[in-house]
Motif scaffolding. Sequence first.
Motif, PDB file in Angstrom:
ATOM      1  N   ARG A 210      33.236   7.983 -73.363  1.00 59.44           N
ATOM      2  CA  ARG A 210      33.407   6.515 -73.349  1.00 59.44           C
ATOM      3  C   ARG A 210      32.695   5.879 -74.539  1.00 59.44           C
ATOM      4  O   ARG A 210      33.223   4.977 -75.178  1.00 59.44           O
ATOM      5  CB  ARG A 210      32.853   5.940 -72.037  1.00 59.44           C
ATOM      6  CG  ARG A 210      33.078   4.429 -71.878  1.00 59.44           C
ATOM      7  CD  ARG A 210      32.117   3.803 -70.879  1.00 59.44           C
ATOM      8  NE  ARG A 210      30.728   3.856 -71.302  1.00 59.44           N
ATOM      9  CZ  ARG A 210      30.166   3.050 -72.209  1.00 59.44           C
ATOM     10  NH1 ARG A 210      30.887   2.106 -72.769  1.00 59.44           N
ATOM     11  NH2 ARG A 210      28.897   3.189 -72.558  1.00 59.44           N
ATOM     12  N   SER A 240      42.305   9.100 -70.124  1.00 58.39           N
ATOM     13  CA  SER A 240      42.763   8.402 -68.911  1.00 58.39           C
ATOM     14  C   SER A 240      41.731   8.573 -67.782  1.00 58.39           C
ATOM     15  O   SER A 240      41.523   7.659 -66.988  1.00 58.39           O
ATOM     16  CB  SER A 240      44.132   8.922 -68.479  1.00 58.39           C
ATOM     17  OG  SER A 240      44.060  10.305 -68.210  1.00 58.39           O
ATOM     18  N   ASN A 243      39.113   6.051 -68.455  1.00 55.27           N
ATOM     19  CA  ASN A 243      39.580   4.710 -68.070  1.00 55.27           C
ATOM     20  C   ASN A 243      39.507   4.507 -66.556  1.00 55.27           C
ATOM     21  O   ASN A 243      39.086   3.457 -66.086  1.00 55.27           O
ATOM     22  CB  ASN A 243      41.010   4.498 -68.570  1.00 55.27           C
ATOM     23  CG  ASN A 243      41.042   4.152 -70.050  1.00 55.27           C
ATOM     24  OD1 ASN A 243      40.086   3.593 -70.593  1.00 55.27           O
ATOM     25  ND2 ASN A 243      42.142   4.477 -70.721  1.00 55.27           N
ATOM     26  N   ARG A 244      39.903   5.528 -65.818  1.00 55.79           N
ATOM     27  CA  ARG A 244      39.838   5.411 -64.350  1.00 55.79           C
ATOM     28  C   ARG A 244      38.385   5.312 -63.883  1.00 55.79           C
ATOM     29  O   ARG A 244      38.039   4.523 -63.026  1.00 55.79           O
ATOM     30  CB  ARG A 244      40.497   6.622 -63.680  1.00 55.79           C
ATOM     31  CG  ARG A 244      42.009   6.502 -63.533  1.00 55.79           C
ATOM     32  CD  ARG A 244      42.540   7.508 -62.516  1.00 55.79           C
ATOM     33  NE  ARG A 244      42.293   8.889 -62.898  1.00 55.79           N
ATOM     34  CZ  ARG A 244      43.049   9.589 -63.728  1.00 55.79           C
ATOM     35  NH1 ARG A 244      44.117   9.035 -64.258  1.00 55.79           N
ATOM     36  NH2 ARG A 244      42.763  10.839 -64.025  1.00 55.79           N
ATOM     37  N   HIS A 245      37.546   6.124 -64.492  1.00 53.01           N
ATOM     38  CA  HIS A 245      36.150   6.209 -64.080  1.00 53.01           C
ATOM     39  C   HIS A 245      35.397   4.899 -64.332  1.00 53.01           C
ATOM     40  O   HIS A 245      34.574   4.479 -63.519  1.00 53.01           O
ATOM     41  CB  HIS A 245      35.479   7.344 -64.853  1.00 53.01           C
ATOM     42  CG  HIS A 245      34.154   7.767 -64.331  1.00 53.01           C
ATOM     43  ND1 HIS A 245      34.010   8.536 -63.214  1.00 53.01           N
ATOM     44  CD2 HIS A 245      32.884   7.519 -64.787  1.00 53.01           C
ATOM     45  CE1 HIS A 245      32.721   8.764 -62.988  1.00 53.01           C
ATOM     46  NE2 HIS A 245      32.026   8.147 -63.937  1.00 53.01           N
ATOM     47  N   PHE A 246      35.679   4.273 -65.486  1.00 56.74           N
ATOM     48  CA  PHE A 246      34.909   3.080 -65.866  1.00 56.74           C
ATOM     49  C   PHE A 246      35.711   1.783 -65.719  1.00 56.74           C
ATOM     50  O   PHE A 246      35.191   0.710 -66.007  1.00 56.74           O
ATOM     51  CB  PHE A 246      34.427   3.204 -67.322  1.00 56.74           C
ATOM     52  CG  PHE A 246      33.410   4.295 -67.526  1.00 56.74           C
ATOM     53  CD1 PHE A 246      32.084   4.121 -67.137  1.00 56.74           C
ATOM     54  CD2 PHE A 246      33.779   5.504 -68.091  1.00 56.74           C
ATOM     55  CE1 PHE A 246      31.158   5.124 -67.312  1.00 56.74           C
ATOM     56  CE2 PHE A 246      32.857   6.518 -68.274  1.00 56.74           C
ATOM     57  CZ  PHE A 246      31.534   6.331 -67.882  1.00 56.74           C
ATOM     58  N   GLY A 247      36.971   1.892 -65.316  1.00 58.28           N
ATOM     59  CA  GLY A 247      37.798   0.691 -65.236  1.00 58.28           C
ATOM     60  C   GLY A 247      38.103   0.109 -66.605  1.00 58.28           C
ATOM     61  O   GLY A 247      38.297  -1.101 -66.757  1.00 58.28           O
ATOM     62  N   THR A 248      38.125   0.957 -67.600  1.00 62.92           N
ATOM     63  CA  THR A 248      38.407   0.499 -68.967  1.00 62.92           C
ATOM     64  C   THR A 248      39.893   0.700 -69.285  1.00 62.92           C
ATOM     65  O   THR A 248      40.652   1.223 -68.464  1.00 62.92           O
ATOM     66  CB  THR A 248      37.555   1.294 -69.988  1.00 62.92           C
ATOM     67  OG1 THR A 248      37.691   2.704 -69.694  1.00 62.92           O
ATOM     68  CG2 THR A 248      36.094   0.909 -69.877  1.00 62.92           C
ATOM     69  N   ASP A 249      40.274   0.274 -70.469  1.00 65.07           N
ATOM     70  CA  ASP A 249      41.684   0.360 -70.836  1.00 65.07           C
ATOM     71  C   ASP A 249      41.833   0.832 -72.283  1.00 65.07           C
ATOM     72  O   ASP A 249      42.542   0.225 -73.078  1.00 65.07           O
ATOM     73  CB  ASP A 249      42.335  -1.021 -70.654  1.00 65.07           C
ATOM     74  CG  ASP A 249      43.857  -0.948 -70.804  1.00 65.07           C
ATOM     75  OD1 ASP A 249      44.412   0.145 -70.567  1.00 65.07           O
ATOM     76  OD2 ASP A 249      44.458  -1.962 -71.191  1.00 65.07           O
TER      77      ASP A 249
END
Length: 319
Positions: A210, A240, A243-249
């Motif tokens: 991240r 991906s 992104n799922r783990h941190f709620g990022t995009d």
Amino acid sequence: MKYAYYPGCSLERSAASYHTSTMAVAGRLGLVFQEIDDWNCCGATEYFAINLLPAYALVARNLALVPNDLTELTAPCSACYVNLKKTDKYMGKYPDLATQVNQALVAGGLHYDPGRLQVRHLLDVIVNDVGYQKVAEQVVKPLSGLRVAPYYGCLVVRPGNGFDNPEHPTSMDRLLRVLGAEVVDYPLKAQCCGGHMTQISADVAYELIRRLLHNAAEYNADLIACVRPMCQLNLDAYQSNVNRHFGTDYHTPILYFTQLMALAFGMSAKEAGLGSEIVSAHVALSKIGVEMPKQEKGKPRKRPNKQALPMPTMPDEEA
Ligand code: SF4
Ligand code: SF4
């Protein structure tokens, strides 16, 4: 400019695009890469952690297989490069090790005299032997407007391998500028991505990945350029999950520097080995008018399954 070439096992599978683009640009630059006949996987770092002598012998076998008329050996993977260079150096520094390794090699009718070969990373060969000027002469389609974050990873310039600064490398930055790209500042360019940490502690690995994605996004990079298959794999295949783990995009394509060279040299996306990335480079490369191979557009490569962790270690996914 003729070199022995050690592709390493990643370039046969997950990093086939690195091999394809390496061969494509080598041809344009007058580099002749002669693949070592019957080379074996170097064992990455795991074998060294288990039993040193077989680990050195495994790597030394590849050195011993280089024909006598060649004096330079190049590898595109940073880990292959470090293992080959380390083995040559330590065999030279520790005669007992060289003796024992050669006792092992004799079973295969082989012998290696340390110091016989100069071991070089592909990036070193391109920037120092070919040179920026000759690269510039091949650029027919500059990467104008493409913002690229240069990611060296933690291995290629450490520990002080001589061709770039181990803490703040710049050789790929300059190369990408020669290709016409806008090279963004990327303070984490030589930070570790965690290597195999995805298989040991996913939370730790995702945080390390991240940070790298965030740093590139902070500088509005369109993509990240890398020099090692596992750097590419971690940042691409696990993006991906991050992104799922941190709620990022994050949606940052991860390409090899040789792929960008091929595009700047006017080659097609297919010739550059594009299309197998998990995070599609379609949008980023449309900025410079690159048409992605139609059959591959948006087609995901097999993704790692978080629920399945820890996964067994693949021989081409080295730490
Ligand atoms: S295991 Fe990794 S370091 Fe060893 S040959 Fe394969 S790609 Fe290279
Ligand atoms: S994959 Fe990670 S651990 Fe390996 S060189 Fe790249 S940054 Fe370092």
